[in-house]
Design a protein around this motif. Structure first.
Motif, short mmCIF file in Angstrom:
data_model
loop_
_atom_site.label_atom_id
_atom_site.label_comp_id
_atom_site.label_asym_id
_atom_site.label_seq_id
_atom_site.Cartn_x
_atom_site.Cartn_y
_atom_site.Cartn_z
N ALA A 73 0.84 -1.21 0.00
CA ALA A 73 0.00 0.00 0.00
C ALA A 73 0.87 1.26 0.00
CB ALA A 73 -0.92 -0.01 1.22
N GLU A 74 1.96 1.22 0.75
CA GLU A 74 2.87 2.35 0.79
C GLU A 74 3.56 2.55 -0.56
OE1 GLU A 74 6.82 3.58 3.34
OE2 GLU A 74 5.29 2.36 4.33
N ILE A 75 3.92 1.45 -1.21
CA ILE A 75 4.55 1.54 -2.54
C ILE A 75 3.56 2.10 -3.54
CG2 ILE A 75 5.58 0.20 -4.42
CD1 ILE A 75 6.50 -1.80 -2.22
N TRP A 76 2.32 1.65 -3.48
CA TRP A 76 1.29 2.16 -4.40
C TRP A 76 1.15 3.67 -4.27
CZ3 TRP A 76 -3.37 4.75 -3.96
CH2 TRP A 76 -4.16 4.80 -5.12
N LEU A 84 10.27 3.28 -9.73
CA LEU A 84 9.53 2.39 -8.85
C LEU A 84 8.42 1.66 -9.61
CD1 LEU A 84 9.84 1.73 -5.84
CD2 LEU A 84 8.02 3.38 -5.37
N GLY A 85 7.92 2.29 -10.65
CA GLY A 85 6.90 1.64 -11.49
C GLY A 85 7.44 0.45 -12.25
N VAL A 86 8.77 0.33 -12.29
CA VAL A 86 9.42 -0.83 -12.92
C VAL A 86 9.84 -1.83 -11.85
CG1 VAL A 86 11.34 -1.60 -14.38
CG2 VAL A 86 10.26 0.64 -14.79
N THR A 87 10.56 -1.37 -10.85
CA THR A 87 11.09 -2.29 -9.84
C THR A 87 9.99 -2.90 -8.98
OG1 THR A 87 11.48 -0.43 -8.32
CG2 THR A 87 13.31 -1.10 -9.74
N MET A 88 8.88 -2.19 -8.83
CA MET A 88 7.74 -2.70 -8.07
C MET A 88 6.47 -2.56 -8.92
SD MET A 88 9.17 -3.78 -5.36
CE MET A 88 7.99 -4.04 -4.07
N ALA A 89 6.55 -3.11 -10.12
CA ALA A 89 5.48 -2.93 -11.11
C ALA A 89 4.14 -3.48 -10.64
CB ALA A 89 5.88 -3.58 -12.43
N HIS A 90 4.17 -4.46 -9.76
CA HIS A 90 2.90 -5.03 -9.31
C HIS A 90 2.03 -4.01 -8.57
CE1 HIS A 90 5.38 -5.40 -5.71
NE2 HIS A 90 4.30 -5.65 -5.00
N CYS A 91 2.67 -2.91 -8.12
CA CYS A 91 1.93 -1.85 -7.45
C CYS A 91 1.62 -0.67 -8.37
CB CYS A 91 2.70 -1.36 -6.22
SG CYS A 91 2.91 -2.61 -4.94
N ALA A 92 2.07 -0.73 -9.62
CA ALA A 92 1.85 0.37 -10.57
C ALA A 92 0.51 0.15 -11.28
CB ALA A 92 3.00 0.45 -11.56
N VAL A 93 -0.55 0.16 -10.49
CA VAL A 93 -1.90 -0.13 -10.98
C VAL A 93 -2.84 0.98 -10.55
CG1 VAL A 93 -1.56 -2.64 -11.08
CG2 VAL A 93 -2.24 -1.57 -8.92
N ASP A 94 -4.10 0.89 -10.99
CA ASP A 94 -5.02 1.99 -10.79
C ASP A 94 -5.49 2.18 -9.36
OD1 ASP A 94 -4.89 2.62 -13.47
OD2 ASP A 94 -6.61 1.38 -14.01
N PRO A 98 -5.34 0.33 -5.04
CA PRO A 98 -4.77 -0.71 -4.17
C PRO A 98 -5.45 -2.06 -4.35
CG PRO A 98 -5.05 1.33 -2.97
CD PRO A 98 -5.72 1.54 -4.29
N ALA A 99 -6.72 -2.06 -4.68
CA ALA A 99 -7.44 -3.32 -4.87
C ALA A 99 -6.93 -4.10 -6.08
CB ALA A 99 -8.94 -3.05 -5.02
N ALA A 100 -6.25 -3.39 -7.01
CA ALA A 100 -5.78 -4.04 -8.24
C ALA A 100 -4.32 -4.48 -8.15
CB ALA A 100 -5.96 -3.08 -9.42
N ILE A 101 -3.68 -4.34 -6.98
CA ILE A 101 -2.28 -4.73 -6.83
C ILE A 101 -2.10 -6.20 -7.19
CG2 ILE A 101 -0.44 -5.11 -5.13
CD1 ILE A 101 -1.29 -2.51 -3.78
N LEU A 102 -1.08 -6.47 -7.99
CA LEU A 102 -0.84 -7.82 -8.53
C LEU A 102 0.06 -8.63 -7.59
CD1 LEU A 102 0.03 -6.59 -12.13
CD2 LEU A 102 -2.08 -7.79 -11.48
N PRO A 103 0.05 -9.95 -7.73
CA PRO A 103 1.07 -10.75 -7.02
C PRO A 103 2.46 -10.30 -7.44
CG PRO A 103 -0.66 -12.16 -7.90
CD PRO A 103 -0.90 -10.79 -8.47
N GLY A 104 3.37 -10.22 -6.50
CA GLY A 104 4.67 -9.59 -6.75
C GLY A 104 5.50 -10.19 -7.85
N ASP A 105 5.46 -11.50 -8.03
CA ASP A 105 6.33 -12.16 -9.00
C ASP A 105 5.52 -12.81 -10.12
OD1 ASP A 105 8.87 -12.76 -9.94
OD2 ASP A 105 8.98 -14.67 -8.88
N SER A 131 2.76 -9.01 -13.60
CA SER A 131 3.62 -7.99 -13.02
C SER A 131 4.88 -7.80 -13.85
CB SER A 131 3.98 -8.38 -11.59
OG SER A 131 4.94 -7.50 -11.05
N LEU A 132 5.48 -8.90 -14.30
CA LEU A 132 6.70 -8.81 -15.12
C LEU A 132 6.42 -8.17 -16.48
CD1 LEU A 132 8.22 -12.28 -14.21
CD2 LEU A 132 9.13 -10.05 -13.55
N GLU A 133 5.27 -8.48 -17.06
CA GLU A 133 4.90 -7.84 -18.33
C GLU A 133 4.73 -6.34 -18.14
OE1 GLU A 133 1.41 -9.83 -19.64
OE2 GLU A 133 2.44 -11.76 -19.95
N LEU A 134 4.13 -5.95 -17.00
CA LEU A 134 3.96 -4.53 -16.71
C LEU A 134 5.31 -3.86 -16.48
CD1 LEU A 134 1.99 -2.22 -16.26
CD2 LEU A 134 1.73 -2.97 -13.88
#
Length: 415
Positions: free
Chosen positions: A34-37, A48-58, A60-67, A71-74
């Protein structure tokens, strides 16, 4: 002897304004997704949108699984956008100087040399004479996660922070002379009021001089980034992105713990476990962050803070690793509480960017049962562990200030 190689193709900010927009804290400086988002929402152009891409979403409810593959495609798409943005450019065949100005340490000039370090120089069972010494175990799943990000982006973004002895001071003095001869190429602010400055070095003669300087150092100790170097090695890359700082210019801050007790344990169990290995006494309601070796703070709701010191015979003074308070607490207090494994998810490791008052509030809020505060490992202790070829206790060294992510990145096409 240490080797540093120029980066064939580096991705860097175009100027200081871009550096402020692109650079970011490292992923391990946050306390949850949540803090990263929130950080990405506040700085949408940052790495950060690359290194923690799973949080680069619209949301908090849309946060992806980290690995996850998604997430890797994003991460891939976000890095391509960063690479093509007006905020970045390529710099070819460069070393760089990295200086951190920290107002909390007036008079200390932390300046280091960055470039590519050979993975073959990491000391392992296969390379027992390697001069780059790891002092913390590598967990393959975590290294694999960093490796997958490298594969997805075609770039090395994370930098490995290394300390070199520089006993004569010649390394630091030469870096200072070089930096004083020109303005930095760009700079950005960081946490704690720090300023991070970069000088790009492309002139062949200057590169050769800097390489000779580092080669005069007998060894280096990995201060931060064991998994980043392991990820590059795991993929078969010959080099990883690294900065080498003189050890006496670096600082280590406290690295504390939050503890969730096993179901069958309670406050009485904690009291008994403390009594077995420590001399403990009430410390009052003021948050206790120890600043002396072998002093530990323990906080529990309703009991306030206690000051604890290890009993005689609890640790071996001749063993540099076993003498560190993080190891003592893990082997005694936590093990007695049924948490013998430092990787147990009932332990949360909290860096120095959260203070003792914050830890106590987490306990009072019911999100943890105990807060345990520990003194910062000294540089003398850190180097002693490295020289004894032992491993540091997990999550015991919070080197601060940390290298800022995104100021210099390595594009891998031609490496």
């Amino acid at each position: 002897m240490l080797t540093i190689r120029p980066i064939p193709r580096a991705l860097v900010p175009v100027d200081s304004n871009a550096a402020r927009r692109v650079s970011a804290l490292n992923y391990d400086e946050f306390q949850g997704d949540a803090e990263i988002w929130e950080a990405i929402r506040s700085a949408p152009d940052s790495v950060l949108g690359v290194t923690m891409a799973h949080c680069a979403v619209d949301s908090p409810a849309a946060i992806l699984p980290g690995d996850s593959e998604s997430s890797l495609e994003l991460a891939h798409r976000n890095f391509q956008r960063l690479n093509a943005s007006p905020f970045t450019r390529e710099a070819k065949r460069i070393l760089y100087l990295y200086e951190i100005v920290d107002p909390r340490r007036p008079g200390v000039r932390q300046i280091g040399l960055g470039g590519l370090a050979p993975t073959a120089e990491i000391r392992t069972e296969d390379t027992p004479d390697g001069p780059i010494i790891r002092n913390e175990g590598v967990r393959p799943p975590k290294a694999r996660g960093r490796a997958r990000l490298i594969e997805a982006t075609g770039a090395i973004i994370g930098t490995v922070n290394n300390a070199v002895p520089d006993d004569s001071g010649a390394f630091a003095a030469a870096l200072e002379r070089h930096a004083d001869g020109a303005a930095p190429d760009f700079e950005a602010g960081g946490s704690g009021g720090t300023t991070h400055r970069i000088w790009l070095v492309a002139e062949p003669g200057a590169i050769a001089r800097l390489q000779r300087l580092l080669a005069a150092e007998p060894e280096a100790y990995v201060a931060d980034g064991n998994h980043r170097s392991a990820a590059a090695a795991m993929l078969g890359h010959e080099s990883f992105l690294a900065v080498f700082f003189p050890a006496d210019r670096m600082a280590i801050s406290p690295y504390n713990r939050l503890v969730r007790l096993p179901r069958e344990r309670d406050a009485t169990t904690v009291d008994a476990a403390l009594e077995r290995s420590f001399e403990a006494s009430p410390s009052g309601d003021e948050p206790l962050q120890p600043d002396a070796t072998h002093v530990v703070g323990v906080y529990a709701a309703g009991r306030g803070w206690r000051r604890a010191t290890p009993r005689s015979g609890v640790y071996d003074e001749t063993d540099a690793a076993a003498s560190i308070d993080h190891d003592i607490v893990q082997r005694t207090l936590f093990a007695d509480l049924g948490i013998a494994d430092a990787a147990d998810d009932r332990l949360t490791f909290v860096g120095a960017n959260r203070d003792a008052a914050w830890l106590a509030a987490e306990v009072d809020g019911g999100r943890a049962d105990l807060a345990v505060t520990l003194p910062a490992v000294t540089m003398r202790q850190f180097i002693a562990v490295c020289r004894q070829r032992r491993m540091m206790p997990p999550k015991s060294t919070w080197f601060e200030p940390k290298i800022r992510s995104g100021l210099v990145m390595t594009l891998l096409d031609d490496v």
